[in-house]
Every structure is written in C-alpha cells, then in structure tokens.
Design a protein around this motif. Structure first.
Motif, short mmCIF file in Angstrom:
data_model
loop_
_atom_site.label_atom_id
_atom_site.label_comp_id
_atom_site.label_asym_id
_atom_site.label_seq_id
_atom_site.Cartn_x
_atom_site.Cartn_y
_atom_site.Cartn_z
N LEU A 26 51.05 -32.00 19.61
CA LEU A 26 49.71 -31.48 19.45
C LEU A 26 49.31 -31.73 18.00
O LEU A 26 50.05 -31.35 17.08
N ILE A 27 48.19 -32.39 17.80
CA ILE A 27 47.65 -32.62 16.46
C ILE A 27 46.41 -31.74 16.31
O ILE A 27 45.51 -31.79 17.16
N HIS A 28 46.39 -30.94 15.27
CA HIS A 28 45.23 -30.08 15.01
C HIS A 28 44.82 -30.30 13.56
O HIS A 28 45.61 -30.11 12.64
N GLN A 29 43.57 -30.73 13.39
CA GLN A 29 43.01 -30.99 12.06
C GLN A 29 41.85 -30.04 11.84
O GLN A 29 40.96 -29.93 12.68
N THR A 30 41.87 -29.36 10.71
CA THR A 30 40.85 -28.35 10.43
C THR A 30 40.55 -28.35 8.94
O THR A 30 41.44 -28.62 8.12
N PRO A 31 39.30 -28.06 8.58
CA PRO A 31 39.01 -27.99 7.15
C PRO A 31 39.66 -26.76 6.51
O PRO A 31 39.90 -25.76 7.19
N TRP A 32 39.95 -26.86 5.22
CA TRP A 32 40.33 -25.68 4.45
C TRP A 32 39.26 -25.49 3.38
O TRP A 32 38.52 -26.42 3.05
N TYR A 33 39.15 -24.27 2.92
CA TYR A 33 38.03 -23.90 2.06
C TYR A 33 38.52 -23.32 0.74
O TYR A 33 39.57 -22.68 0.67
N ARG A 34 37.71 -23.52 -0.29
CA ARG A 34 37.91 -22.88 -1.59
C ARG A 34 36.53 -22.38 -2.03
O ARG A 34 35.58 -23.17 -2.07
N ASP A 35 36.46 -21.08 -2.30
CA ASP A 35 35.20 -20.46 -2.71
C ASP A 35 34.07 -20.75 -1.72
O ASP A 35 32.92 -21.01 -2.11
N GLY A 36 34.40 -20.74 -0.43
CA GLY A 36 33.40 -20.92 0.61
C GLY A 36 32.96 -22.34 0.87
O GLY A 36 32.10 -22.59 1.71
N ARG A 37 33.55 -23.32 0.18
CA ARG A 37 33.18 -24.73 0.34
C ARG A 37 34.37 -25.51 0.87
O ARG A 37 35.51 -25.24 0.50
N ILE A 38 34.09 -26.49 1.72
CA ILE A 38 35.17 -27.32 2.26
C ILE A 38 35.89 -27.99 1.11
O ILE A 38 35.26 -28.61 0.24
N ALA A 39 37.22 -27.85 1.08
CA ALA A 39 38.04 -28.40 -0.01
C ALA A 39 38.96 -29.52 0.47
O ALA A 39 39.63 -30.15 -0.33
N GLY A 40 39.00 -29.75 1.79
CA GLY A 40 39.86 -30.79 2.34
C GLY A 40 40.20 -30.50 3.79
O GLY A 40 39.51 -29.73 4.46
N ILE A 41 41.27 -31.13 4.24
CA ILE A 41 41.71 -31.01 5.64
C ILE A 41 43.18 -30.63 5.69
O ILE A 41 43.99 -31.16 4.91
#
Length: 109
Positions: free
Chosen positions: A77-92
C-alpha cells in the motif's frame, strides 16, 4: 527535519519525506533499504510524467494519493500525503507498507 526522537527509524514500513522542491529530507531505514540513500536528492528524476503530475497536485492542492502495487513478490500500500508547517504545505510524506495477499476488512461504526 528536526524531531524529538526518530519514531520512524526502525518501523515496519518505508517512510520517505520530501520538501516542496521535491528534495528528500528524510528516509527511515526501510526507505533507504528499498530506494537507496536519496537524502538531499531530488526525487523527480525517479518518476514518470504521470507521477510528476500527481506530485504537483499533492503539493499545490493538498490532495492525498493512495494505491496498491506488487513489487518483488510483495503487495504494498502506497500512501502519499502532504505535510504542513505553520499551516502551509511543506512537502510530501510517503508511506510504503507491505500488505498480505489476503487482508481482512472490517466496517466499524
């Protein structure tokens, strides 16, 4: 990436994290074993145009992307999701989890 301890270092799935420039900023032990040490490198050359489009949408729209694959006799199973820093997308963050051929499913309310 600064963490209080490395909770993912020896976990049973591959964890790979990139920044918004698609540079790998974190890999746990299993990710390095499966993908080689890609820390500090751009992940885009490892992906085809279709995958690059999905990566772009994750980073711009904050969508998640999940699917299963078969690779070297294992289902994953591959699951890709954004991660956030200070409410803004910071990467995957990508989780790659080996799953059994037959896996129970439960409906819970």
């Amino acid at each position: 990436m600064e963490m209080i301890g490395d909770f993912f270092k020896e976990t049973g799935c591959a964890v790979t994290v990139c920044d918004t420039d698609c540079n790998i900023v974190y890999q746990n032990d299993m990710s390095v074993a499966v993908n080689g040490d890609m820390r500090g490198k751009c992940m885009l050359p490892c992906h085809n145009d279709r995958s690059r489009g999905i990566i772009g949408r994750i980073l711009s729209e904050g969508i998640t992307n999940s699917y299963t694959i078969s690779k070297k006799g294992q289902r994953k199973l591959i699951h890709q999701t954004p991660w956030y820093r200070d409410g803004r997308i910071a990467g995957i963050i990508e989780l790659s989890i080996v799953i059994p051929d037959q896996m129970p499913h439960y409906d819970r309310s």
